[in-house]
Structure formats: C-alpha cells, structure tokens
Design an enzyme around this catalytic site. Structure first.
Site, PDB file in Angstrom:
ATOM      1  N   GLU A   1       0.838  -1.166   0.012  1.00 44.74           N
ATOM      2  CA  GLU A   1       0.090  -0.103  -0.105  1.00 44.74           C
ATOM      3  C   GLU A   1       0.844   1.200   0.063  1.00 44.74           C
ATOM      4  O   GLU A   1       0.319   2.322  -0.474  1.00 44.74           O
ATOM      5  CB  GLU A   1      -0.779   0.047   1.249  1.00 44.74           C
TER       6      GLU A   1
ATOM      7  N   GLU B   1      -4.122  -9.431   4.622  1.00 48.44           N
ATOM      8  CA  GLU B   1      -5.038  -9.010   5.861  1.00 48.44           C
ATOM      9  C   GLU B   1      -6.469 -10.201   5.847  1.00 48.44           C
ATOM     10  O   GLU B   1      -6.744 -10.246   6.942  1.00 48.44           O
ATOM     11  CB  GLU B   1      -5.310  -7.599   5.706  1.00 48.44           C
TER      12      GLU B   1
END
Length: 262
Positions: A116, A136
């Site tokens: 990210e 995640e």
C-alpha cells in the site's frame, strides 16, 4: 549503530527514506510510522526537495505490521494517532498524499502495508526475487492503508480482487504484469535504478511535476470531468511561471533547462 527506524538522506534534490529495522524484517511499529511520517513531511515542505526514494535496509522491504507492537499501541491510538497531527500520512489515508513524487525500491518480502505504501507513491522498482502478499483477509482484517482504493486504480478491479480477496503470494514478474511495479531488475540493483528514475523526475520542472500529481489525483478522487475543468487554470499558472520561460529559452537555444521551481 543508528537507532533510528528511518534513515533520511538529502542527495541533491532527492530525499532518500530508508527503513532501518532489518532484524525485524522492517516491520512497522508506531515509532517507525512516526519517523516515516516526519520524513514524508520533510519531503513535502522542503522547497529544495523534488522527489523521494523509499528503500529498505536488509534482505526484505517490509513484513508489514509488527502486530505485537501495534496491538499494545491500539488502545492509545484514539488519543495519540499513529500518524501525528500536522504530519503527512505516508499512505494518504488520514491526510492528502505527499504533493511530491515518490519512487519505491523493493526487495525480498513486501507485505500488506508495504504494498500500500508503494501504491501511494508513483513508481516502483522491484528486485527479481521480490515476493508480495496482501494477506489481511487471512487475519480477519482488510487492507486499511488505501489498498481497497488504489489496488483497483492501479491494476483493475478484478485483478485487485484476485489478490486482496485471497491473500495469495505473487512474485515480481506477476507484479509487473499487473502494473503494480513498473520495472523489475536483478537483485541488488533496485535502489540504484530507483534513484536514477527519481533523478530524471527531479530534473523536470517541479511545478509541472506537482501539477501532474494534483490533476491525476483529482481525477481519481472526483472524476475526470472535474479534473478536466481545472486544466485551463492549472496550465495558465504554469505558463506564467519563471520555469516555463526557462523551458522555452532552453528549447529555442537547444540546451537543457535548469528549473528552479518558481
């Protein structure tokens, strides 16, 4: 030994921002995030700096969050946020993104928030042996560093679903095929390649570079129609700048323009 979690070096018009926690796979702690935010804020506010390069000490870019360290911090985060007030969020979630471009050099493991962070920048270079995963969802979470927005913008919605819904690993060549990284180089050459790209960016007109980022981000956030409606005012401002005059003179004289950012 330098105890800083982030190494910061000014090199000409570049700011080199290096993770310095290799013994822990450069996993993100609250302290590392605070120092990273300070470095991004320095890049944004220093008029001499035109481009950032994010890199990492050791064999791995980052293993993502240091969960034990973060878990201890979370109860306090409502009072003292992970990104201190007044600083730029490196992921561009709690604040606007850094107004200056960032080139990222990735090697080894690049997990979760590392991906990210790449996506919040502009250009990424990966070593051939780099490995990626946005896992995640396998931990009962979801990408919270902007991944649900920037993965689809970068690689397309269904390509994004392929990896953010499964948590699967993928290699540097798949990352390149997707468009997640823009260049794959032999191991050990990623940082130098990233610096060379950043130097090319830094040699361009800074106001023009920043206008490009502003326009593209506006299109992503508010749609192409809004971004297009602002172009004539942006280009008029640039036409009136001293750098634009330097560019015209260099063109007429067949020389290379030396821009000053004004």
């Amino acid at each position: 030994m330098d105890q800083s979690h982030i190494l910061v070096e000014k090199r000409g018009h570049l700011l080199l921002i290096g993770f310095n926690r290799p013994e822990k796979l450069n996993a993100f702690t609250p302290e590392l995030i605070h120092e990273l935010a300070a470095a991004y804020t320095q890049l944004a506010e220093d008029p001499e700096l035109r481009c950032g390069v994010v890199w990492a000490q050791g064999k791995d870019f980052t293993a993502g969050l240091d969960m034990p360290a973060i878990a201890k911090y979370l109860p306090k985060s409502l009072i003292k946020p992970l990104v201190p007030r007044g600083m730029i969020d490196p992921w561009g979630v709690s604040t606007p993104q850094c107004p200056k471009p960032i080139v990222t050099a990735v090697q080894g493991r690049c997990f979760t928030l590392g991906i990210e962070l790449m996506l919040s920048g502009q250009i990424s270079v990966a070593s051939e042996s780099a490995k990626f995963t946005q896992y995640e969802v396998s931990r009962g979470l979801f990408p919270f560093g902007g991944g649900t927005v920037r993965w689809p913008q970068s690689v397309g919605l269904n390509n994004a679903y392929r990896y953010i819904l499964t948590g699967d690993w993928f290699d540097a060549h798949e990352a390149y095929r997707l468009g997640l990284v823009q260049q794959v180089v032999p191991d050990g050459q990623e940082l130098q390649t990233a610096i060379e790209i950043a130097e090319k960016i830094a040699a361009q007109a800074p106001l023009g570079v920043q206008a490009i980022l502003k326009s593209t981000r506006l299109a992503q956030a508010e749609g192409s129609r809004t971004a297009l409606s602002r172009i004539k005012w942006q280009i008029l401002r640039l036409f009136l700048s001293k750098d634009a005059k330097r560019g015209v003179e260099a063109f007429k004289n067949r020389t290379t323009a030396k821009f000053e950012g004004n």
